[in-house]
Design an enzyme around this catalytic site. Structure first.
Site, PDB file in Angstrom:
ATOM      1  N   GLU A 170      -8.835  -9.600   3.921  1.00  0.00           N
ATOM      2  CA  GLU A 170      -9.308  -8.106   3.623  1.00  0.00           C
ATOM      3  C   GLU A 170     -10.730  -8.194   2.922  1.00  0.00           C
ATOM      4  OE1 GLU A 170      -6.278  -6.054   1.514  1.00  0.00           O
ATOM      5  OE2 GLU A 170      -7.527  -4.318   0.989  1.00  0.00           O
ATOM      6  N   SER A 222       0.851  -1.153   0.043  1.00  0.00           N
ATOM      7  CA  SER A 222       0.013  -0.161   0.035  1.00  0.00           C
ATOM      8  C   SER A 222       0.883   1.129  -0.011  1.00  0.00           C
ATOM      9  CB  SER A 222      -0.869   0.066   0.998  1.00  0.00           C
ATOM     10  OG  SER A 222      -0.116  -0.316   2.377  1.00  0.00           O
TER      11      SER A 222
HETATM   12  O1  KIV Z   1      -0.404  -3.363   1.632  1.00  0.00           O
HETATM   13  C1  KIV Z   1      -0.994  -3.387   2.770  1.00  0.00           C
HETATM   14  O2  KIV Z   1      -1.117  -2.362   3.551  1.00  0.00           O
HETATM   15  C2  KIV Z   1      -2.026  -4.487   3.050  1.00  0.00           C
HETATM   16  C3  KIV Z   1      -2.859  -4.451   4.197  1.00  0.00           C
HETATM   17  C4  KIV Z   1      -4.078  -3.563   3.845  1.00  0.00           C
HETATM   18  C5  KIV Z   1      -3.308  -5.699   4.711  1.00  0.00           C
HETATM   19  O3  KIV Z   1      -1.845  -5.447   2.286  1.00  0.00           O
END
Ligand code: KIV
Length: 282
Positions: free
Chosen positions: A182, A45
């Protein structure tokens, strides 16, 4: 001493709820660990929150390793999990294991996370065999966004729910030490949590998972391009930053910053002897 995957598994056995959080840099990781977070995920992310990409698809191994190293340097106790980016584990199992190993060897992480079920099982099994702890990730898997057709809740049909339960059990059998769920309906996440002996960590998966994970920029109000329904704002740091910066800009333009408090003094007669009396006083 850093927490280990055994400590994390024991948390489920004791019935402790696990608060996992993302972090992508040294300073934030230090703050997050200082506040008592046992697992820090260097999530892909960061493609959105740190790098301004529209999705996580463009994130590379080099970018992930760069941020993972910073988080590891900022922590001493938390278990740091590096998120395997798109195309780092899907092409073939050998390459997947090699890239997972880079997170431990070059990034300093203690574990990796990767998205998906059936197609990644062989790679997960091999990683675990060679000593790389793996966290699974089912439900909404953002790296498959083009296949899924958007950021939607997963597992709502009988076929999709059955597939998710089977994938969760297969991942556990392959050796994952925990599993992110998720955007999964609460009853399905509850059922998976009850069927697994390893902890489930939910994001948009209701209150019955063994743990929760949030994106740190969402919970602190730092990232506002989009806010998922499951994100809770615990602070408005984005607004606080804007106000602080605006005050700084105002004070610089007014000439009220810096004051003596932020300045360094010296014996002015020294300069006078060299250059004569000052022409201008502030
Ligand atoms: O990339 C991320 O932050 C994630 C979380 C939302 C689990 O995969």
């Amino acid at each position: 001493m850093r927490l280990t995957i055994q400590d994390i598994k024991q948390m489920k056995q004791r019935g402790d709820h696990i608060a996992m959080l993302t972090a992508y840099d040294y300073t934030t990781a230090k703050l997050v660990e200082g506040a008592g977070v046992p697992i820090i995920l260097v999530g892909d992310s960061l493609g959105n929150t740190m790098l301004g990409y529209e999705s996580t698809i463009p994130v590379t191994m080099e970018e992930m390793l760069h941020h993972t190293r910073a988080v590891v340097r900022g922590t001493q106790r938390a278990l740091v999990v590096g998120d395997m980016p798109f195309m780092s584990f899907q092409v073939d199992d050998k390459e997947a294991v090699r890239n997972a190993g880079r997170f431990l060897q070059e990034g300093g992480a203690q574990a990796v996370k990767l998205e998906g079920g059936g197609p990644v099982l062989a790679a997960v099994r091999r990683m675990v065999e060679v000593g790389i702890p793996v966290m699974g990730h089912l439900g909404l898997t953002p790296q498959s966004i083009n296949q899924l057709g958007g950021y939607k809740v997963q597992g709502k049909t009988p076929e999709a729910a059955t597939r998710m339960v089977e994938d969760a059990l297969a991942l556990e059998k392959a050796g994952v030490f925990s599993l992110v769920l998720e955007c999964v309906p609460t009853p399905l996440a509850k059922l998976i949590t009850e069927r697994l002996s390893v902890p489930t960590i939910g994001i948009g998966a209701g209150p019955f998972c063994d743990g929760q994970v949030q994106v740190v920029h969402d919970m602190l109000g730092l990232f506002t391009d989009f806010t998922p329904k499951h994100a809770k704002r615990y602070a408005e740091l984005g607004e606080a930053i804007k106000q602080a910066v605006a005050a700084y800009v105002r004070e610089v333009s007014e000439g009220s910053f810096p004051t003596d408090k932020q300045s360094y003094s010296m014996d002015e007669s020294l300069l006078e002897a060299l250059y004569g009396a000052p022409t201008q006083k502030r």
